[in-house]
Motif scaffolding. Structure first.
Motif, PDB file in Angstrom:
ATOM      1  N   UNK A 167       0.823  -1.208   0.000  1.00 41.56           N
ATOM      2  CA  UNK A 167       0.000   0.000   0.000  1.00 41.56           C
ATOM      3  C   UNK A 167       0.860   1.264   0.000  1.00 41.56           C
ATOM      4  N   UNK A 168       1.943   1.245   0.755  1.00 39.70           N
ATOM      5  CA  UNK A 168       2.776   2.435   0.879  1.00 39.70           C
ATOM      6  C   UNK A 168       3.394   2.860  -0.429  1.00 39.70           C
ATOM      7  N   UNK A 169       3.810   1.887  -1.240  1.00 43.21           N
ATOM      8  CA  UNK A 169       4.449   2.224  -2.510  1.00 43.21           C
ATOM      9  C   UNK A 169       3.474   2.933  -3.443  1.00 43.21           C
ATOM     10  N   UNK A 170       2.195   2.612  -3.335  1.00 40.76           N
ATOM     11  CA  UNK A 170       1.182   3.247  -4.178  1.00 40.76           C
ATOM     12  C   UNK A 170       0.806   4.624  -3.635  1.00 40.76           C
ATOM     13  N   UNK A 171       0.529   4.679  -2.337  1.00 44.24           N
ATOM     14  CA  UNK A 171       0.020   5.920  -1.738  1.00 44.24           C
ATOM     15  C   UNK A 171       1.060   7.031  -1.785  1.00 44.24           C
ATOM     16  N   UNK A 172       2.279   6.735  -1.344  1.00 45.40           N
ATOM     17  CA  UNK A 172       3.287   7.795  -1.296  1.00 45.40           C
ATOM     18  C   UNK A 172       3.838   8.122  -2.684  1.00 45.40           C
ATOM     19  N   UNK A 173       3.757   7.161  -3.599  1.00 46.72           N
ATOM     20  CA  UNK A 173       4.094   7.489  -4.969  1.00 46.72           C
ATOM     21  C   UNK A 173       3.155   8.534  -5.539  1.00 46.72           C
ATOM     22  N   UNK A 174       1.889   8.400  -5.226  1.00 49.87           N
ATOM     23  CA  UNK A 174       0.901   9.385  -5.674  1.00 49.87           C
ATOM     24  C   UNK A 174       1.170  10.747  -5.039  1.00 49.87           C
ATOM     25  N   UNK A 188       8.222  10.524   5.005  1.00 47.67           N
ATOM     26  CA  UNK A 188       8.392   9.077   5.180  1.00 47.67           C
ATOM     27  C   UNK A 188       9.548   8.755   6.117  1.00 47.67           C
ATOM     28  N   UNK A 189      10.628   9.529   6.052  1.00 48.73           N
ATOM     29  CA  UNK A 189      11.766   9.284   6.929  1.00 48.73           C
ATOM     30  C   UNK A 189      11.417   9.579   8.383  1.00 48.73           C
ATOM     31  N   UNK A 190      10.704  10.686   8.610  1.00 55.74           N
ATOM     32  CA  UNK A 190      10.250  10.994   9.970  1.00 55.74           C
ATOM     33  C   UNK A 190       9.298   9.921  10.466  1.00 55.74           C
ATOM     34  N   UNK A 191       8.432   9.458   9.580  1.00 58.32           N
ATOM     35  CA  UNK A 191       7.505   8.391   9.955  1.00 58.32           C
ATOM     36  C   UNK A 191       8.218   7.108  10.305  1.00 58.32           C
ATOM     37  N   UNK A 192       9.311   6.782   9.594  1.00 57.81           N
ATOM     38  CA  UNK A 192      10.074   5.574   9.916  1.00 57.81           C
ATOM     39  C   UNK A 192      10.617   5.633  11.340  1.00 57.81           C
ATOM     40  N   UNK A 193      11.100   6.788  11.732  1.00 61.28           N
ATOM     41  CA  UNK A 193      11.612   6.922  13.100  1.00 61.28           C
ATOM     42  C   UNK A 193      10.479   6.840  14.122  1.00 61.28           C
ATOM     43  N   UNK A 217       4.485   1.046   5.509  1.00 61.87           N
ATOM     44  CA  UNK A 217       3.994   1.959   4.486  1.00 61.87           C
ATOM     45  C   UNK A 217       5.004   3.073   4.212  1.00 61.87           C
ATOM     46  N   UNK A 218       5.515   3.694   5.285  1.00 61.99           N
ATOM     47  CA  UNK A 218       6.440   4.811   5.077  1.00 61.99           C
ATOM     48  C   UNK A 218       7.791   4.320   4.573  1.00 61.99           C
ATOM     49  N   UNK A 219       8.245   3.142   5.010  1.00 59.30           N
ATOM     50  CA  UNK A 219       9.517   2.601   4.523  1.00 59.30           C
ATOM     51  C   UNK A 219       9.428   2.296   3.034  1.00 59.30           C
ATOM     52  N   UNK A 220       8.324   1.687   2.622  1.00 58.06           N
ATOM     53  CA  UNK A 220       8.117   1.403   1.211  1.00 58.06           C
ATOM     54  C   UNK A 220       7.993   2.688   0.409  1.00 58.06           C
ATOM     55  N   UNK A 221       7.280   3.655   0.967  1.00 56.35           N
ATOM     56  CA  UNK A 221       7.145   4.943   0.292  1.00 56.35           C
ATOM     57  C   UNK A 221       8.491   5.606   0.074  1.00 56.35           C
ATOM     58  N   UNK A 222       9.361   5.519   1.068  1.00 51.99           N
ATOM     59  CA  UNK A 222      10.688   6.112   0.895  1.00 51.99           C
ATOM     60  C   UNK A 222      11.467   5.393  -0.207  1.00 51.99           C
TER      61      UNK A 222
END
Length: 576
Positions: A167-174, A188-193, A217-222
């Motif tokens: 899901x993250x790769x789709x959402x954050x790509x958009x 996404x980096x702040x979310x990972x922490x 989700x955020x790791x994939x988005x990054x």
């Protein structure tokens, strides 16, 4: 905005100068954190040996013919079967037989013999379990008693994480297309922490799973947006090498997981330490500029010009006027106005019988690569010997695998390297299955060879897929393959969990899929030395021209990744 016109900028300011190198290593460093979180569950979700906790204080412990054990030590001696048990006598005189997932109370309290044929009454483990702490003091499994009838909850830890990756790769790509790459990288980096720390301090299983899901989700988005960000700053001459070696930093994350797991045996502290790796990037990512590519697409020409001027200054080259570039792009090569981009659906990947066969084969290779990659890593604890060293070695071999791909694909061809990598992976899976468990060193070496081979295949399939399809569906082809890849990563943990039924089930699955994929890969056309197809007719001619032209064409350089990278947007990298 055409990729060829955009290369005009790099010809002036440099394809991979000092400016791009600094950005590349800053962003690649964060890939280490992604690799960490993707495989942290290898040790965090370990299920230690355990025994049902008795309903009172114990005065005597008997295991077979030995009576000088502590109850904590005997838990490690129980086999995975249900027939073994520990006999304990409580301070109130009751005698209990404790197994892994149950306990029985003896009616006759006068006999302290281990073997007992009298009547007894069965009770559930309502008081919890006693776990072997020789290897891990605590894990997520021991924290919330995810064993026996709750074992299925432990089996969901990694699959749900991988679903978040999808899901993250789709959402954050958009979002990166709408808001910009820089904003999404910081978010996404702040979310990972934050989500990594939240998982460490979760008060219950469901909070832990929710934190891990959003962390995925955020790791994939990054990973998706970071890849696009870096590639939009790097010119054609260095793009393929740079993109492939981003995987190497992901592999470094695997090494840190093994090292941290060896040094820290408490799961929440282990998770918290691993989450701090992202702090340096969070502190400095605010200095990262937005990509000129995205700024130009949004009509922010002055900001884009400033970034290009900074690139030229860092690279000690002459800058260029984007107004000239925009004039070229608007007029086109022959002075025509830009044509409207036609959108295509998934059905276009089944344009005819040959293209449909090609698509199904490519999807199978994507599936096999992901299944093998995660199965080898997650199954490292079952190879025997030191599980931390096993994972470390399986991470180390990925780095030379990506270097091998970069060199070999331009020497012997994409199809040849991919097919032999898959066959090699299948062969090593078979070798692992026939090696006796007492010779676990040989099994680890074979697993390293298999991980090297599957890593090489996994690193090559991105580029090969892009070269197999025409421009009009290239992004769709890579995006759909990526989706199949995510599905395989969701299923891989279940495959590893089945090793409790038969220890070689993961190798059987991966070996069978790799052999089948290798055979079908030989049916695909070779793309080395061929121009990227722009129409369906050119793509269909790849098979017929392969034999007659392969000997006449000179090998291409690493530049063949150009149009692939330019064609892939963050949204395409996830679900297509």
């Amino acid at each position: 905005m055409g990729s060829r016109h955009f290369e005009w900028i790099y010809d002036h300011v440099g394809h991979f100068g000092r400016f791009q190198r600094v950005l590349y290593f800053i962003c690649a460093f964060q890939n280490i954190s992604c690799g960490i979180h993707y495989l942290a569950s290898v040790f965090m979700g370990v299920t230690p040996r355990h025994v049902c906790r008795p309903p009172g204080n114990v005065s005597l412990v008997v295991f077979h013919n030995h009576s000088n054990w502590s109850l904590e030590d005997t838990g490690a001696l129980l086999s995975s079967g249900q027939k073994d048990y520990v006999m304990v006598q409580l301070q109130n005189g009751e005698i209990w037989e404790l197994s892994r997932c149950g306990r029985n109370k003896r009616e006759n309290t006068s006999s302290l013999d281990y073997e007992y044929t009298g009547s007894k009454k069965e009770f559930p483990c309502v008081d919890g379990y006693i776990y072997d702490q020789n290897t891990w003091k605590s894990t997520a499994v021991t924290q919330w008693n995810l064993v026996c009838d709750r074992k299925w909850l432990a089996m969901l830890i990694q699959p749900l994480f991988m679903f978040g990756v999808l899901l993250g790769s789709v959402i954050f790509g958009y979002f990166s297309d709408r808001l910009g790459r820089r904003v999404v990288l910081w978010a996404t980096s702040s979310g990972m922490f934050l989500f990594g720390i939240a998982a460490a301090f979760a008060v219950d299983y469901y909070t832990f799973m929710a934190a891990r899901f959003f962390l995925a989700m955020v790791a994939s988005g990054y990973l998706v947006v970071g890849f696009v960000y870096v590639m939009e700053f790097i010119g054609m001459k260095s793009r393929t090498w740079a993109s492939v070696h981003l995987h190497s930093f992901f592999a470094v994350g695997t090494l840190l997981v093994a090292l941290t797991g060896y040094l820290v045996r408490t799961w929440w502290l282990y998770q918290m330490i691993l989450s701090t790796v992202t702090v340096p990037f969070v502190l400095c990512c605010w200095v990262l500029p937005e990509t000129p590519f995205w700024l130009l697409s949004e009509g922010r020409y002055e900001e884009a010009q400033k970034i290009v001027d900074i690139m030229a200054k860092w690279n000690r080259t002459s800058s260029c006027k984007l107004s000239e570039f925009l004039s070229l792009d608007l007029q086109g090569p022959v002075g025509n106005s830009p044509t409207e981009v036609q959108k295509h659906s998934l059905s276009h990947l089944f344009y005819n019988w040959n293209i449909a066969t090609r698509t199904l084969t490519v999807w199978l290779i994507w599936f096999t690569g992901s299944l093998g990659f995660y199965s080898f890593s997650l199954n490292s604890v079952n190879l025997g010997g030191n599980e931390y060293l096993n994972l470390f070695l399986l991470g180390v071999v990925e780095i030379p695998a990506y270097t091998f791909v970069c060199i070999a694909m331009d020497k012997v061809g994409r199809r040849t390297v991919l097919a032999y990598s898959l066959f090699c992976s299948a062969l090593t899976c078979g070798v692992v299955m026939v090696i006796p468990h007492k010779h676990y060193i040989l099994g680890v070496v074979a697993a390293m060879v298999g991980k090297f081979a599957i890593g090489a295949a996994f690193g090559l399939i991105y580029l090969y897929t892009a070269e197999l399809y025409p421009t009009i569906v290239r992004s769709l082809a890579v995006g759909s393959g990526s989706m199949v890849c995510r599905l395989a990563s969701i299923l891989a943990p279940f495959s590893v969990d089945l090793s409790s039924v038969w220890i070689f089930i993961p190798q059987l699955f991966v070996g069978t899929m790799a052999f089948l994929s290798g055979v079908l890969t030989l049916k695909l056309p070779e793309t080395l030395g061929k121009q990227l197809a722009t129409t369906w007719e050119e793509a269909a001619k790849l098979e017929s021209e392969n034999e007659s032209n392969s000997s006449k064409l000179l090998p291409t350089t690493n530049n063949s990744g150009l149009e692939k990278t330019a064609a892939i947007t963050p949204r395409d990298s996830g679900l297509g």
